[in-house]
Design an enzyme around this catalytic site. Structure first.
Site, mmCIF file in Angstrom:
data_model
loop_
_atom_site.group_PDB
_atom_site.id
_atom_site.type_symbol
_atom_site.label_atom_id
_atom_site.label_comp_id
_atom_site.label_asym_id
_atom_site.label_seq_id
_atom_site.Cartn_x
_atom_site.Cartn_y
_atom_site.Cartn_z
ATOM 1 N N ASP A 217 -34.820 12.313 94.764
ATOM 2 C CA ASP A 217 -34.100 12.045 93.505
ATOM 3 C C ASP A 217 -34.357 13.091 92.437
ATOM 4 O OD1 ASP A 217 -34.934 8.880 94.470
ATOM 5 O OD2 ASP A 217 -32.860 9.468 94.129
ATOM 6 N N HIS B 238 -43.772 9.033 96.369
ATOM 7 C CA HIS B 238 -43.001 8.325 97.399
ATOM 8 C C HIS B 238 -43.937 7.380 98.132
ATOM 9 C CE1 HIS B 238 -40.380 7.624 100.843
ATOM 10 N NE2 HIS B 238 -39.402 8.035 100.043
HETATM 11 C C1 SDX Z 1 -36.571 6.505 96.856
HETATM 12 O O1 SDX Z 1 -38.795 4.196 100.557
HETATM 13 C C2 SDX Z 1 -37.909 5.110 100.621
HETATM 14 O O2 SDX Z 1 -37.688 5.700 101.638
HETATM 15 C C3 SDX Z 1 -37.132 5.330 99.344
HETATM 16 C C4 SDX Z 1 -36.194 6.517 99.332
HETATM 17 C C5 SDX Z 1 -35.055 6.310 100.287
HETATM 18 O O3 SDX Z 1 -34.453 7.316 100.682
HETATM 19 O O4 SDX Z 1 -34.693 5.120 100.545
HETATM 20 O O5 SDX Z 1 -36.897 7.694 99.665
HETATM 21 C C6 SDX Z 1 -35.582 6.705 97.952
HETATM 22 O O6 SDX Z 1 -36.693 5.399 96.383
HETATM 23 C C7 SDX Z 1 -37.433 7.663 96.424
HETATM 24 C C8 SDX Z 1 -38.454 7.256 95.335
HETATM 25 C C9 SDX Z 1 -37.723 7.269 93.997
HETATM 26 N N1 SDX Z 1 -38.563 6.711 92.935
HETATM 27 C C10 SDX Z 1 -39.058 7.471 91.953
HETATM 28 O O7 SDX Z 1 -38.937 8.705 91.889
HETATM 29 C C11 SDX Z 1 -39.744 6.693 90.843
HETATM 30 C C12 SDX Z 1 -41.082 7.360 90.509
HETATM 31 N N2 SDX Z 1 -41.952 7.189 91.652
HETATM 32 C C13 SDX Z 1 -42.853 6.053 91.621
HETATM 33 O O8 SDX Z 1 -42.404 4.934 90.982
HETATM 34 C C14 SDX Z 1 -43.615 5.852 92.914
HETATM 35 O O9 SDX Z 1 -44.006 7.064 93.362
HETATM 36 C C15 SDX Z 1 -42.973 5.083 94.056
HETATM 37 C C16 SDX Z 1 -42.427 3.771 93.603
HETATM 38 C C17 SDX Z 1 -41.854 5.887 94.652
HETATM 39 C C18 SDX Z 1 -44.064 4.840 95.062
HETATM 40 O O10 SDX Z 1 -44.978 4.001 94.443
HETATM 41 P P1 SDX Z 1 -46.404 3.753 95.091
HETATM 42 O O11 SDX Z 1 -46.255 3.364 96.529
HETATM 43 O O12 SDX Z 1 -47.192 2.861 94.191
HETATM 44 O O13 SDX Z 1 -47.028 5.210 95.060
HETATM 45 P P2 SDX Z 1 -48.468 5.546 95.543
HETATM 46 O O14 SDX Z 1 -49.145 4.376 96.210
HETATM 47 O O15 SDX Z 1 -48.341 6.807 96.329
HETATM 48 O O16 SDX Z 1 -49.236 5.829 94.166
HETATM 49 C C19 SDX Z 1 -50.510 6.448 94.261
HETATM 50 C C20 SDX Z 1 -50.947 6.647 92.832
HETATM 51 C C21 SDX Z 1 -50.921 5.367 92.007
HETATM 52 O O17 SDX Z 1 -51.942 5.502 91.061
HETATM 53 P P3 SDX Z 1 -53.363 4.768 91.378
HETATM 54 O O18 SDX Z 1 -53.068 3.291 91.499
HETATM 55 O O19 SDX Z 1 -53.862 5.363 92.701
HETATM 56 O O20 SDX Z 1 -54.226 5.113 90.190
HETATM 57 O O21 SDX Z 1 -50.059 7.559 92.141
HETATM 58 C C22 SDX Z 1 -49.491 6.907 91.024
HETATM 59 C C23 SDX Z 1 -49.610 5.417 91.266
HETATM 60 O O22 SDX Z 1 -49.669 4.730 90.027
HETATM 61 N N3 SDX Z 1 -48.086 7.329 90.964
HETATM 62 C C24 SDX Z 1 -47.542 8.004 89.948
HETATM 63 C C25 SDX Z 1 -46.213 8.243 90.345
HETATM 64 N N4 SDX Z 1 -46.002 7.718 91.539
HETATM 65 C C26 SDX Z 1 -47.161 7.141 91.923
HETATM 66 N N5 SDX Z 1 -48.037 8.431 88.750
HETATM 67 C C27 SDX Z 1 -47.169 9.084 87.962
HETATM 68 N N6 SDX Z 1 -45.878 9.367 88.256
HETATM 69 C C28 SDX Z 1 -45.368 8.950 89.444
HETATM 70 N N7 SDX Z 1 -44.096 9.213 89.731
#
Ligand code: SDX
Length: 431
Positions: free
Chosen positions: A366, A308
């Site tokens: 989700d 998230h």
């Molecule tokens: C919602 O914003 C909100 O409030 C949204 C929401 C709402 O109610 O409106 O809560 C609803 O959108 C929930 C999120 C749903 N999305 C997913 O479940 C899709 C999978 N999640 C990811 O795509 C991701 O976690 C995000 C998009 C939600 C967040 O992306 P970020 O901001 O890039 O995450 P981060 O900065 O915390 O990532 C840190 C690291 C990164 O790697 P590095 O660059 O540090 O090497 O963790 C990795 C990311 O690549 N990472 C993941 C991951 N999520 C982040 N690796 C594997 N699987 C994942 N799901």
């Protein structure tokens, strides 16, 4: 807007600039940079706005480190356990918990706005039967501005309130009819003697050929899913609604923009993507393969339903959703649901893996919602429309709050330009 009691000093090219600091009732202080460009000739740089407060708000507070979510100060687990969706709608819209009389009046008003203008049925028929329901919702909600002209003047508080009520009331009908159209069944009209969640389930699953009895445990679970998705501070789709509204666009156009943004798999589309991922994994023995892919920097695959932008702890909504999933699947006698078994095994494996623990990637709202919705009989294509239905009250409450702020102005971010500097046109014969 709160008064500034302290400031920060920015030293740049030998000059010092005072940046006022505002302290919130909860959460981090903010630096006011509104005069920075005029004073120092520089922009700030924050792609994705991860360190930027776009507005001040009194609606929802999130503490990502502690996994806290408050709506007007009330914690989400208490609202999900003790309240119900239309009461939460009143709370988000008006800022306080209603008296019994206020709630009855509000629920009656919403109930009486659930029907659509009959002419709008032709919009649904203009789509292919295999159109994604989100495409239909974006189109039909945007088209509401062509029908409800008496609630498009954003400068009239009375029209703003009617538009708010119409959107909350009609979204279940629009979502249900998008589903009915996709499966070739006739539209089922809302009934005024049913509560909001029961009405939605009946409009989705009833057929003219027989009476449909709503299971009270399923309608309670449906209502709880609505509540858990109602609002979430300045997420991508809410920020989209605020930006669209800042130009003076009508409420139906702004909500259609929010629906379009929510559709993406990184945001509201994650519940559909999560269930499709769980089905692709199939059995718990394949989990290590998918976890390895999620950790592989060269593989764009991510664990859907995990991580998230704000929560670096458990998403409090996921905790409540997990309890609901157990209840619904027990009721439906599918507690041995292979998808749920895979989900639980995946959650256990991911939380035990240092990659996810170190990066603070936990199940989000989700992760479990799709399992409940599938158990209820919804196709995965209906998961995000249900999220959009639920979030409409959050979008419209934030839209209303922005319009109530006399200081609000059109949103217009700047950029770090890295393109070509000035150069003369070259005639084609000289290229
Ligand atoms: C919602 O914003 C909100 O409030 C949204 C929401 C709402 O109610 O409106 O809560 C609803 O959108 C929930 C999120 C749903 N999305 C997913 O479940 C899709 C999978 N999640 C990811 O795509 C991701 O976690 C995000 C998009 C939600 C967040 O992306 P970020 O901001 O890039 O995450 P981060 O900065 O915390 O990532 C840190 C690291 C990164 O790697 P590095 O660059 O540090 O090497 O963790 C990795 C990311 O690549 N990472 C993941 C991951 N999520 C982040 N690796 C594997 N699987 C994942 N799901």
């Amino acid at each position: 807007m709160t008064e500034s009691t302290k400031s920060a000093t920015l030293s740049l090219d030998g000059n010092d600039y005072d940046l006022p600091i505002y302290s919130p009732t909860a959460g981090p202080d903010v630096l006011d940079i509104r005069k920075l460009y005029a004073q120092a000739g520089v922009f700030t740089y924050d792609p994705g706005f991860t360190s930027t407060a776009s507005c001040d708000s009194t609606i929802t507070f999130i503490d990502g480190e502690k996994g806290v979510l408050l709506h007007r100060g009330y914690p989400i687990d208490q609202l999900a356990g003790k309240s119900h969706y239309l009461e939460v709608c009143f709370l988000l819209l008006y800022g306080y918990l209603p008296t019994a009389n206020e709630l009855e009046k509000f629920e009656t008003t919403i109930t009486r706005h659930t029907m659509l203008h009959e002419q709008m049925t032709y919009f649904f028929r203009g789509f292919r039967r295999d159109a994604h329901p989100m495409a239909i919702m974006v189109g039909v909600v945007g088209a509401m501005s062509a029908f409800y002209h008496d609630s498009t003047d954003i400068n009239d508080p009375h029209q703003r309130e009617i538009a708010s009520h119409r959107l909350i009331a009609k979204m279940p009908t629009i979502a249900a009819w998008a589903y009915k159209f996709s499966i070739g069944q006739p539209f089922v009209y809302p009934r005024n003697d049913m509560d909001y969640a029961s009405n939605f389930l009946r409009m989705c699953f009833a057929v003219p050929a027989e009476e449909y009895q709503v299971n009270p445990i399923l309608s309670r679970a449906m209502d709880r899913i609505f509540t858990l998705h109602a609002d979430h501070e300045q997420n991508a789709s809410t920020s989209t609604v605020r930006l669209a509204s800042s130009s003076g666009a009508n409420p139906f156009a702004c909500i259609a923009a929010g629906i379009a943004c929510l559709w993406g798999p990184a945001h509201g589309g994650a519940n559909q993507a999560c269930l499709e991922m769980l089905k692709e994994i199939g059995t718990p023995d394949r989990i290590p393969e998918f976890i390895a892919r999620a950790k592989d920097k060269n593989d764009p695959f991510r664990l859907m339903g995990f991580g998230h932008r704000v929560y670096k702890n458990f998403d409090p909504r996921a905790t409540v959703m997990k309890q609901s999933a157990d209840e619904v699947l027990d009721l439906l006698g599918v507690e041995n649901n292979p998808v749920l078994a895979t989900a639980k095994a995946l959650e256990e494996a991911a939380l035990a893996d240092p990659y996810f623990a170190d990066k603070k990637l936990f199940p989000n709202v989700d992760f479990y919602s799709g399992i409940i919705l599938e158990a209820m009989g919804f196709p995965t294509s209906m998961f995000t429309p249900i999220f959009a239905l639920s979030r409409t009250v959050g979008w419209i409450s934030q839209w209303k709050e922005q319009l109530d702020d006399p200081a609000h102005k059109i949103g217009r971010p700047r950029q770090l330009y890295l393109g070509e500097t000035l150069r003369d046109y070259v005639d084609i014969e000289n290229r």
